[in-house]
Write an enzyme that holds these catalytic residues in place. Sequence first.
Site, PDB file in Angstrom:
ATOM      1  N   LYS A 156       7.627  25.228 -23.823  1.00 12.85           N
ATOM      2  CA  LYS A 156       7.454  26.440 -24.646  1.00 12.85           C
ATOM      3  C   LYS A 156       6.091  26.339 -25.332  1.00 12.85           C
ATOM      4  O   LYS A 156       6.001  25.937 -26.492  1.00 12.85           O
ATOM      5  CB  LYS A 156       8.588  26.568 -25.665  1.00 12.85           C
ATOM      6  CG  LYS A 156       9.851  27.167 -25.061  1.00 12.85           C
ATOM      7  CD  LYS A 156      10.944  27.354 -26.089  1.00 12.85           C
ATOM      8  CE  LYS A 156      10.805  28.599 -26.907  1.00 12.85           C
ATOM      9  NZ  LYS A 156      11.168  29.833 -26.217  1.00 12.85           N
TER      10      LYS A 156
HETATM   11  N1  PMP Z   1      13.097  31.526 -20.654  1.00 14.32           N
HETATM   12  C1  PMP Z   1      12.110  31.766 -21.547  1.00 14.32           C
HETATM   13  C2  PMP Z   1      10.742  32.088 -21.029  1.00 14.32           C
HETATM   14  C3  PMP Z   1      12.374  31.692 -22.920  1.00 14.32           C
HETATM   15  O1  PMP Z   1      11.391  31.917 -23.798  1.00 14.32           O
HETATM   16  C4  PMP Z   1      13.685  31.398 -23.358  1.00 14.32           C
HETATM   17  C5  PMP Z   1      13.993  31.356 -24.829  1.00 14.32           C
HETATM   18  N2  PMP Z   1      13.720  30.109 -25.370  1.00 14.32           N
HETATM   19  C6  PMP Z   1      14.677  31.146 -22.398  1.00 14.32           C
HETATM   20  C7  PMP Z   1      14.346  31.220 -21.051  1.00 14.32           C
HETATM   21  C8  PMP Z   1      16.057  30.741 -22.796  1.00 14.32           C
HETATM   22  O2  PMP Z   1      16.031  29.435 -23.312  1.00 14.32           O
HETATM   23  P1  PMP Z   1      17.070  28.953 -24.423  1.00 14.32           P
HETATM   24  O3  PMP Z   1      18.411  29.220 -23.883  1.00 14.32           O
HETATM   25  O4  PMP Z   1      16.784  27.501 -24.564  1.00 14.32           O
HETATM   26  O5  PMP Z   1      16.790  29.730 -25.645  1.00 14.32           O
END
Ligand code: PMP
Length: 322
Positions: A156
């Site tokens: 991220k």
């Molecule tokens: N893909 C992206 C690009 C994201 O930004 C997120 C949000 N964090 C997710 C998938 C889902 O991840 P998570 O379930 O860990 O929030």
Amino acid sequence: MNEVVLMGDKYVPSSEATIGVRTMGFNSGWSVFEGIRAYWNDAEEQLFVFRLPEHLERLRNSAAILHMELPGTTMDLVERCRGLLERNGLREDSYLRPIAYKGLPIKLGVNLLDATDEFLAYCFPQGRYLPTERTLHVGVSSWVRIQDNAAPARAKIGGTYVNPALAKTDGLLQGFDDSLMLTSEGTVAEGTTSNLFVVVGGELVTPPSTEDILVGITRGTIMEIAREELGLTVRERVIDRSELYSVQEAFLCGTGAEIASIGRIDGRQIADGTIGTITRRLQELYAGIVHGKNPKYRHWCTPVHQNAYPTPELELSDTVVK
Ligand code: PMP
């Protein structure tokens, strides 16, 4: 109560939580972050943070890719984040955003090692991000997902969020609720801030981690509870774009998105266009788990209003509340 922000290891009023104009996290997107939810449980008068250590571990992995170190162990950071939520006195569903970033540059350039490592976190009340009571109309974006060896989707990284931001914004301008992103090979990657699941032949299918996705914590949660609680077969496999149009069910999932059912893709209706049976059962299970109401999964919920994780070695300054 005034908002309190965590700057490094200090809790400060938000008016004092400032960063310099030369900060590289701001100038060049050299930052890594997490989006974490905390859910209010009325019966227990408790705020539960969902899978906080797992999010902070992912933050650490993202940080390592940018040659960045986090200030402390994961449990130190769990305690700092818990303390932040506590000091903000939140008694409703909330969102927590820790960010590790490159600070002031030692030298001009693009050497990641030429800037300091910094850390901050803030939180705020947050309800739904996407509607979950109705189905969504999503469109496949012409913006493709960033490739792993260009800028890793599995991390991220602040700067890389230009990629889903373009897809989301252009999708909204075209009248969609959200966008689906393909890999540069043309297979399905994920939503803009969510992972995708489809139901095919009664099985739950989602793209594997090698498909330029962020490996979502909600995705992992759903895979586990679908197998454990619903006895479903869950497959991680490549999904073609055209396969999307004939699936039995489809939904997006993520910390923000939670579980949001898809009723139409590129103008084509999915099944009868309403929330599918498996999607609805997962939504119900998930809502109970994140609110700390399911004892089997209570270990995923960090309570804010008690010292669940003592970290005596950490010097936390007192909250300054005006
Ligand atoms: N893909 C992206 C690009 C994201 O930004 C997120 C949000 N964090 C997710 C998938 C889902 O991840 P998570 O379930 O860990 O929030």
